[in-house]
Design a protein around this motif. Structure first.
Motif, mmCIF file in Angstrom:
data_model
loop_
_atom_site.group_PDB
_atom_site.id
_atom_site.type_symbol
_atom_site.label_atom_id
_atom_site.label_comp_id
_atom_site.label_asym_id
_atom_site.label_seq_id
_atom_site.Cartn_x
_atom_site.Cartn_y
_atom_site.Cartn_z
ATOM 1 N N LEU A 17 39.020 24.533 41.923
ATOM 2 C CA LEU A 17 40.191 25.345 41.571
ATOM 3 C C LEU A 17 41.483 24.704 42.060
ATOM 4 O O LEU A 17 42.496 24.709 41.353
ATOM 5 N N ILE A 18 41.466 24.156 43.283
ATOM 6 C CA ILE A 18 42.658 23.513 43.844
ATOM 7 C C ILE A 18 42.266 22.114 44.365
ATOM 8 O O ILE A 18 42.096 21.926 45.564
ATOM 9 N N PRO A 19 42.119 21.164 43.456
ATOM 10 C CA PRO A 19 41.693 19.812 43.860
ATOM 11 C C PRO A 19 42.857 18.990 44.416
ATOM 12 O O PRO A 19 44.027 19.285 44.173
ATOM 13 N N GLY A 20 42.503 17.943 45.159
ATOM 14 C CA GLY A 20 43.507 16.981 45.624
ATOM 15 C C GLY A 20 44.599 17.619 46.448
ATOM 16 O O GLY A 20 44.358 18.464 47.309
ATOM 17 N N GLU A 21 45.828 17.226 46.178
ATOM 18 C CA GLU A 21 46.969 17.718 46.948
ATOM 19 C C GLU A 21 47.211 19.213 46.742
ATOM 20 O O GLU A 21 47.840 19.864 47.577
ATOM 21 N N ALA A 22 46.711 19.750 45.645
ATOM 22 C CA ALA A 22 46.872 21.188 45.399
ATOM 23 C C ALA A 22 46.176 22.014 46.482
ATOM 24 O O ALA A 22 46.591 23.135 46.776
ATOM 25 N N LEU A 23 45.145 21.438 47.099
ATOM 26 C CA LEU A 23 44.449 22.117 48.196
ATOM 27 C C LEU A 23 45.405 22.425 49.333
ATOM 28 O O LEU A 23 45.465 23.558 49.832
ATOM 29 N N ASP A 42 33.817 22.863 50.197
ATOM 30 C CA ASP A 42 33.796 21.752 49.240
ATOM 31 C C ASP A 42 32.362 21.265 49.134
ATOM 32 O O ASP A 42 31.807 20.726 50.088
ATOM 33 N N LYS A 43 31.767 21.431 47.964
ATOM 34 C CA LYS A 43 30.361 21.073 47.747
ATOM 35 C C LYS A 43 30.224 19.718 47.062
ATOM 36 O O LYS A 43 29.170 19.394 46.520
ATOM 37 N N ASN A 138 33.619 34.424 40.263
ATOM 38 C CA ASN A 138 33.818 33.105 39.668
ATOM 39 C C ASN A 138 33.206 32.010 40.525
ATOM 40 O O ASN A 138 32.700 31.017 40.021
ATOM 41 N N THR A 139 33.262 32.187 41.842
ATOM 42 C CA THR A 139 32.781 31.160 42.764
ATOM 43 C C THR A 139 31.267 31.135 42.826
ATOM 44 O O THR A 139 30.650 30.061 42.861
ATOM 45 N N LYS A 140 30.654 32.330 42.851
ATOM 46 C CA LYS A 140 29.184 32.422 42.928
ATOM 47 C C LYS A 140 28.676 33.390 41.862
ATOM 48 O O LYS A 140 28.276 34.517 42.162
ATOM 49 N N PRO A 141 28.706 32.962 40.596
ATOM 50 C CA PRO A 141 28.337 33.877 39.509
ATOM 51 C C PRO A 141 26.891 34.325 39.541
ATOM 52 O O PRO A 141 26.558 35.388 39.007
ATOM 53 N N ASP A 142 26.011 33.554 40.159
ATOM 54 C CA ASP A 142 24.587 33.887 40.170
ATOM 55 C C ASP A 142 24.148 34.631 41.428
ATOM 56 O O ASP A 142 22.962 34.935 41.588
ATOM 57 N N ILE A 184 37.309 42.570 56.671
ATOM 58 C CA ILE A 184 37.958 41.366 56.167
ATOM 59 C C ILE A 184 37.528 41.131 54.725
ATOM 60 O O ILE A 184 36.344 41.248 54.399
ATOM 61 N N LEU A 185 38.493 40.762 53.865
ATOM 62 C CA LEU A 185 38.210 40.404 52.480
ATOM 63 C C LEU A 185 38.228 38.891 52.338
ATOM 64 O O LEU A 185 39.242 38.245 52.604
ATOM 65 N N ALA A 186 37.101 38.330 51.932
ATOM 66 C CA ALA A 186 37.031 36.897 51.663
ATOM 67 C C ALA A 186 37.342 36.678 50.192
ATOM 68 O O ALA A 186 36.668 37.210 49.308
ATOM 69 N N VAL A 187 38.373 35.887 49.930
ATOM 70 C CA VAL A 187 38.881 35.749 48.568
ATOM 71 C C VAL A 187 39.102 34.272 48.246
ATOM 72 O O VAL A 187 39.637 33.521 49.062
ATOM 73 N N SER A 188 38.690 33.882 47.059
ATOM 74 C CA SER A 188 38.919 32.508 46.608
ATOM 75 C C SER A 188 39.738 32.518 45.323
ATOM 76 O O SER A 188 40.946 32.307 45.343
ATOM 77 N N HIS A 189 39.085 32.800 44.195
ATOM 78 C CA HIS A 189 39.738 32.701 42.900
ATOM 79 C C HIS A 189 40.933 33.638 42.771
ATOM 80 O O HIS A 189 41.984 33.252 42.252
ATOM 81 N N SER A 190 40.787 34.867 43.242
ATOM 82 C CA SER A 190 41.867 35.845 43.094
ATOM 83 C C SER A 190 43.102 35.493 43.916
ATOM 84 O O SER A 190 44.176 36.035 43.681
ATOM 85 N N LEU A 191 42.937 34.594 44.862
ATOM 86 C CA LEU A 191 44.081 34.125 45.651
ATOM 87 C C LEU A 191 44.612 32.803 45.110
ATOM 88 O O LEU A 191 45.779 32.688 44.744
ATOM 89 N N PHE A 192 43.741 31.807 45.033
ATOM 90 C CA PHE A 192 44.209 30.456 44.734
ATOM 91 C C PHE A 192 44.463 30.194 43.251
ATOM 92 O O PHE A 192 45.042 29.167 42.903
ATOM 93 N N ALA A 193 44.041 31.108 42.373
ATOM 94 C CA ALA A 193 44.376 30.972 40.957
ATOM 95 C C ALA A 193 45.654 31.728 40.611
ATOM 96 O O ALA A 193 46.106 31.697 39.468
ATOM 97 N N ALA A 194 46.247 32.401 41.597
ATOM 98 C CA ALA A 194 47.460 33.182 41.350
ATOM 99 C C ALA A 194 48.658 32.269 41.092
ATOM 100 O O ALA A 194 48.738 31.161 41.623
ATOM 101 N N ALA A 195 49.576 32.756 40.303
ATOM 102 C CA ALA A 195 50.783 31.983 40.009
ATOM 103 C C ALA A 195 51.645 31.813 41.255
ATOM 104 O O ALA A 195 52.308 30.788 41.429
ATOM 105 N N ASP A 196 51.636 32.812 42.121
ATOM 106 C CA ASP A 196 52.396 32.765 43.374
ATOM 107 C C ASP A 196 51.428 33.091 44.512
ATOM 108 O O ASP A 196 51.179 34.260 44.819
ATOM 109 N N ILE A 197 50.846 32.062 45.116
ATOM 110 C CA ILE A 197 49.809 32.248 46.137
ATOM 111 C C ILE A 197 50.369 32.942 47.367
ATOM 112 O O ILE A 197 49.710 33.796 47.972
#
Length: 214
Positions: A17-23, A42-43, A138-142, A184-197
Motif C-alpha cells: 500500500l505504501i511502498p518505498g519512500e511513501a512508507l 513487510d512480508k 484488505n490486509t488479511k482477506p482470508d 486499541i484499534l489496529a488499522v492499516s488500509h483505512s489509515l494509509f490509503a486515506a487521502a490525508d493520513i
C-alpha cells in the motif's frame, strides 16, 4: 514489562500500500496526526531492505516519542533496537521473545478469535493480545471472522492486559469496536490509503473520546 503506550490507534504498515519512500511519509503523517504506536509489517523477504526500513522508521518514531513494533520477526526487532515485536501463533512464544528482547520489550500476540489463546499468551508475558478480524479485511482477506461479543468477554478475562482489535476497522465502525471492549484499534488500509493520513489518524484517535462521552 507491558510498557505499551496507551493509545487508541495502532498503525500497521503495508509494503504494497505504501511502498518505498511513501512508507516513511505515511508513517510521519500518522505520527503528526497523534498516532504513537507503529507496527512495521513487510512480508517481502528482502532482509536488507527490511533492516534499512526498520532502522529509518525507528528514527522517525523516536522523534515523536512513539513506539515501533516489528511484525513476526524477533531478530529484526533486536537488530534495530525496536520497542518490541508482534507474534503470530507460529512465530514463537511471548516467553521466548521476552528472554530475547528484554524485560521492557512490548510483546504482542495474535489470538484470532480464541480467548484460551489470549489467556495463554498473557500467562507467558504478553504485553497485549490481538483479536480479529471483525470485518472484511484488505490486509488479511482470508482471516477467519470474529464476533464483536468476543471483545466484551475478553475485556473481563484479559484485564488489565490491553486488547487490540484488527481486521477491516474503519472510522465508521471503530467506535463500535471500542465500545465492545477493545482498547486499541489496529488499522492499516483505512489509515494509509486515506487521502490525508494525518487527518485520518486524528479522526481515529478522536473515536475514543466519542465513546467516552456516551
Amino acid at each position: 514489562m507491558n510498557h505499551l503506550i496507551a493509545t487508541p490507534l495502532y498503525a500497521i504498515t503495508d509494503s504494497l500500500l505504501i511502498p518505498g519512500e511513501a512508507l516513511f511519509a505515511g508513517v510521519t503523517a500518522a505520527l503528526e496526526g497523534g498516532c504513537r504506536l507503529i507496527q512495521y509489517r513487510d512480508k517481502s523477504g528482502n532482509n536488507a531492505q527490511r533492516l534499512a526500513d526498520a532502522e529509518k522508521l525507528l528514527n522517525i518514531c523516536q522523534g515523536y516519542d512513539a513506539q515501533l513494533i516489528i511484525n513476526d520477526d524477533m531478530q529484526l526487532a533486536k537488530a534495530v533496537g525496536a520497542h518490541g515485536v508482534h507474534l503470530g501463533q507460529d512465530d514463537g512464544s511471548p516467553t521466548t521473545a521476552r528472554d530475547y528482547l528484554g524485560a521492557n520489550a512490548v510483546i504482542g500476540v495474535t489470538c484470532h478469535a480464541s480467548l484460551p489463546l489470549a489467556q495463554r499468551a498473557i500467562k507467558q508475558g504478553a504485553s497485549y493480545v490481538a483479536f480479529g478480524r471483525f470485518f472484511p479485511s484488505n490486509t488479511k482477506p482470508d482471516a477467519p471472522p470474529a464476533p464483536l461479543s468476543l471483545l466484551t468477554e475478553a475485556r473481563d478475562l484479559c484485564k488489565p492486559t490491553p486488547i487490540v482489535a484488527i481486521g477491516g476497522i474503519t472510522l465508521e465502525n471503530g467506535a463500535k469496536v471500542l465500545a465492545a471492549g477493545a482498547n486499541i484499534l489496529a488499522v492499516s488500509h483505512s489509515l494509509f490509503a486515506a487521502a490525508d493520513i494525518k487527518r485520518q489518524a486524528r479522526a481515529f484517535i478522536q473515536l475514543q473520546e466519542k465513546v467516552n462521552q456516551r
